[in-house]
Design a protein around this motif. Structure first.
Motif, PDB file in Angstrom:
ATOM      1  N   LEU A 282       0.839  -1.199   0.000  1.00 57.02           N
ATOM      2  CA  LEU A 282       0.000   0.000   0.000  1.00 57.02           C
ATOM      3  C   LEU A 282       0.873   1.247   0.000  1.00 57.02           C
ATOM      4  O   LEU A 282       1.930   1.278   0.651  1.00 57.02           O
ATOM      5  N   ASP A 283       0.402   2.261  -0.696  1.00 59.62           N
ATOM      6  CA  ASP A 283       1.033   3.579  -0.702  1.00 59.62           C
ATOM      7  C   ASP A 283       1.282   4.019   0.748  1.00 59.62           C
ATOM      8  O   ASP A 283       0.393   3.917   1.597  1.00 59.62           O
ATOM      9  N   SER A 284       2.483   4.497   1.041  1.00 59.09           N
ATOM     10  CA  SER A 284       2.842   4.820   2.429  1.00 59.09           C
ATOM     11  C   SER A 284       1.973   5.923   3.033  1.00 59.09           C
ATOM     12  O   SER A 284       1.707   5.905   4.233  1.00 59.09           O
ATOM     13  N   ALA A 285       1.486   6.852   2.222  1.00 57.92           N
ATOM     14  CA  ALA A 285       0.631   7.931   2.740  1.00 57.92           C
ATOM     15  C   ALA A 285      -0.729   7.417   3.193  1.00 57.92           C
ATOM     16  O   ALA A 285      -1.429   8.092   3.943  1.00 57.92           O
ATOM     17  N   ARG A 286      -1.108   6.218   2.770  1.00 56.79           N
ATOM     18  CA  ARG A 286      -2.413   5.666   3.114  1.00 56.79           C
ATOM     19  C   ARG A 286      -2.332   4.585   4.197  1.00 56.79           C
ATOM     20  O   ARG A 286      -3.349   4.014   4.574  1.00 56.79           O
ATOM     21  N   GLN A 287      -1.146   4.281   4.654  1.00 57.02           N
ATOM     22  CA  GLN A 287      -0.987   3.231   5.657  1.00 57.02           C
ATOM     23  C   GLN A 287      -1.489   3.695   7.022  1.00 57.02           C
ATOM     24  O   GLN A 287      -1.547   4.881   7.311  1.00 57.02           O
ATOM     25  N   GLY A 288      -1.884   2.731   7.847  1.00 58.98           N
ATOM     26  CA  GLY A 288      -2.348   3.038   9.192  1.00 58.98           C
ATOM     27  C   GLY A 288      -3.780   3.529   9.257  1.00 58.98           C
ATOM     28  O   GLY A 288      -4.208   4.057  10.285  1.00 58.98           O
ATOM     29  N   LYS A 289      -4.550   3.349   8.186  1.00 58.41           N
ATOM     30  CA  LYS A 289      -5.928   3.847   8.133  1.00 58.41           C
ATOM     31  C   LYS A 289      -6.951   2.729   7.965  1.00 58.41           C
ATOM     32  O   LYS A 289      -8.112   2.993   7.709  1.00 58.41           O
ATOM     33  N   GLY A 290      -6.511   1.484   8.054  1.00 53.84           N
ATOM     34  CA  GLY A 290      -7.429   0.352   7.932  1.00 53.84           C
ATOM     35  C   GLY A 290      -7.738  -0.066   6.506  1.00 53.84           C
ATOM     36  O   GLY A 290      -8.537  -0.966   6.280  1.00 53.84           O
ATOM     37  N   ILE A 291      -7.106   0.573   5.530  1.00 55.58           N
ATOM     38  CA  ILE A 291      -7.399   0.292   4.128  1.00 55.58           C
ATOM     39  C   ILE A 291      -7.012  -1.133   3.763  1.00 55.58           C
ATOM     40  O   ILE A 291      -7.798  -1.867   3.151  1.00 55.58           O
ATOM     41  N   MET A 292      -5.794  -1.548   4.147  1.00 57.22           N
ATOM     42  CA  MET A 292      -5.361  -2.889   3.768  1.00 57.22           C
ATOM     43  C   MET A 292      -6.154  -3.953   4.509  1.00 57.22           C
ATOM     44  O   MET A 292      -6.462  -5.000   3.939  1.00 57.22           O
ATOM     45  N   THR A 293      -6.522  -3.704   5.740  1.00 55.56           N
ATOM     46  CA  THR A 293      -7.351  -4.658   6.473  1.00 55.56           C
ATOM     47  C   THR A 293      -8.691  -4.836   5.753  1.00 55.56           C
ATOM     48  O   THR A 293      -9.171  -5.961   5.582  1.00 55.56           O
ATOM     49  N   ASP A 294      -9.276  -3.739   5.302  1.00 60.05           N
ATOM     50  CA  ASP A 294     -10.547  -3.796   4.571  1.00 60.05           C
ATOM     51  C   ASP A 294     -10.384  -4.548   3.250  1.00 60.05           C
ATOM     52  O   ASP A 294     -11.190  -5.429   2.911  1.00 60.05           O
ATOM     53  N   ALA A 295      -9.324  -4.233   2.496  1.00 62.87           N
ATOM     54  CA  ALA A 295      -9.092  -4.902   1.215  1.00 62.87           C
ATOM     55  C   ALA A 295      -8.846  -6.396   1.417  1.00 62.87           C
ATOM     56  O   ALA A 295      -9.393  -7.235   0.688  1.00 62.87           O
ATOM     57  N   ALA A 296      -8.049  -6.740   2.432  1.00 69.06           N
ATOM     58  CA  ALA A 296      -7.770  -8.155   2.711  1.00 69.06           C
ATOM     59  C   ALA A 296      -9.047  -8.885   3.118  1.00 69.06           C
ATOM     60  O   ALA A 296      -9.272 -10.029   2.714  1.00 69.06           O
ATOM     61  N   ALA A 297      -9.892  -8.230   3.903  1.00 67.96           N
ATOM     62  CA  ALA A 297     -11.158  -8.848   4.311  1.00 67.96           C
ATOM     63  C   ALA A 297     -12.020  -9.182   3.088  1.00 67.96           C
ATOM     64  O   ALA A 297     -12.629 -10.249   3.026  1.00 67.96           O
ATOM     65  N   GLN A 298     -12.042  -8.283   2.111  1.00 71.85           N
ATOM     66  CA  GLN A 298     -12.824  -8.530   0.892  1.00 71.85           C
ATOM     67  C   GLN A 298     -12.243  -9.695   0.087  1.00 71.85           C
ATOM     68  O   GLN A 298     -12.987 -10.528  -0.438  1.00 71.85           O
ATOM     69  N   MET A 299     -10.924  -9.750   0.004  1.00 71.74           N
ATOM     70  CA  MET A 299     -10.282 -10.848  -0.729  1.00 71.74           C
ATOM     71  C   MET A 299     -10.501 -12.184  -0.020  1.00 71.74           C
ATOM     72  O   MET A 299     -10.695 -13.214  -0.665  1.00 71.74           O
ATOM     73  N   ILE A 300     -10.498 -12.166   1.296  1.00 70.49           N
ATOM     74  CA  ILE A 300     -10.742 -13.387   2.070  1.00 70.49           C
ATOM     75  C   ILE A 300     -12.179 -13.858   1.863  1.00 70.49           C
ATOM     76  O   ILE A 300     -12.438 -15.038   1.623  1.00 70.49           O
ATOM     77  N   ARG A 301     -13.118 -12.933   1.936  1.00 72.40           N
ATOM     78  CA  ARG A 301     -14.522 -13.276   1.696  1.00 72.40           C
ATOM     79  C   ARG A 301     -14.686 -13.890   0.303  1.00 72.40           C
ATOM     80  O   ARG A 301     -15.360 -14.906   0.133  1.00 72.40           O
ATOM     81  N   PHE A 302     -14.058 -13.300  -0.697  1.00 75.41           N
ATOM     82  CA  PHE A 302     -14.136 -13.816  -2.066  1.00 75.41           C
ATOM     83  C   PHE A 302     -13.520 -15.216  -2.149  1.00 75.41           C
ATOM     84  O   PHE A 302     -14.065 -16.103  -2.811  1.00 75.41           O
ATOM     85  N   ALA A 303     -12.404 -15.427  -1.459  1.00 74.01           N
ATOM     86  CA  ALA A 303     -11.739 -16.739  -1.487  1.00 74.01           C
ATOM     87  C   ALA A 303     -12.649 -17.832  -0.953  1.00 74.01           C
ATOM     88  O   ALA A 303     -12.756 -18.909  -1.546  1.00 74.01           O
TER      89      ALA A 303
END
Length: 193
Positions: free
Chosen positions: A99-120
């Motif tokens: 993830l872009d460093s300016a966007r880290q620490g905001k829960g974005i990757m956790t949200d994206a990973a949750a969506q990918m896990i649900r899809f899996a």
């Protein structure tokens, strides 16, 4: 085609060759940070290299071997999340992300990973999702831990980078674990996927 909305006005979209320029701009802007964690970044020296990488990943997707999604903030690529390895025979995938460093620490990757896990689990009918994170990459490890992954082991000296051998932590989440989380059968304070 895979696509979904994320929080904070972002969205995930299946990686396409047309995304190469946007991804390259993000890698360039974050090169110093990404090179510390991702050994492949030094191989992306220009936009043509990124286009070749994206073509390779799209070919792997068409062959059922991998699947990558771009995290978009409007038209800007904020990062990438991938099933780096898809193994339908054994019903499992390995999830990787940056993830872009300016966007880290905001829960974005956790949200994206949750969506990918649900899809899996819900769409691809997988039984296991794995995350391998360098032991010193606390942010990456924290994503796995927030999503209920269990630490299953340490791969000692798994990676050689910067003249040093680095350990990787292996995290796993089974479909049964995910179903328990979805129905609230686990810790109520845990972020559910």
């Amino acid at each position: 085609m895979f696509a979904c909305e994320l929080e904070k006005g972002l969205h995930l979209g299946l990686l396409r060759t047309a995304d190469a320029k946007a991804l390259y701009r993000t890698v360039e802007r974050n090169r110093a940070v990404l090179e510390a964690w991702l050994p492949w970044v030094h191989q992306i020296e220009n936009a043509a290299d990124m286009k070749n990488y994206v073509r390779f990943e799209c070919k792997r997707y068409k062959g059922g071997k991998a699947m990558s999604a771009v995290i978009f903030d409007g038209r800007e690529a904020a990062g990438l999340i991938s099933y780096q390895e898809l193994d339908f025979r054994n019903r499992k995938a390995t999830l990787g992300y940056w993830l872009d460093s300016a966007r880290q620490g905001k829960g974005i990757m956790t949200d994206a990973a949750a969506q990918m896990i649900r899809f899996a689990f819900a769409t691809l009918d997988l039984n296991r999702v794995e995350i391998r994170a360098r032991a010193d990459n606390r942010r990456s490890c924290a994503v796995a831990e927030r999503l209920g992954f269990k630490q299953e082991g340490v791969l000692r000296q798994e990676e050689y980078s910067g003249g040093v051998y680095r350990d990787h932590i292996v995290y796993g989440l089974l479909e049964a674990d995910w179903k328990r989380q979805e129905t609230g059968g686990d810790d109520p304070n845990r972020i559910t996927v």
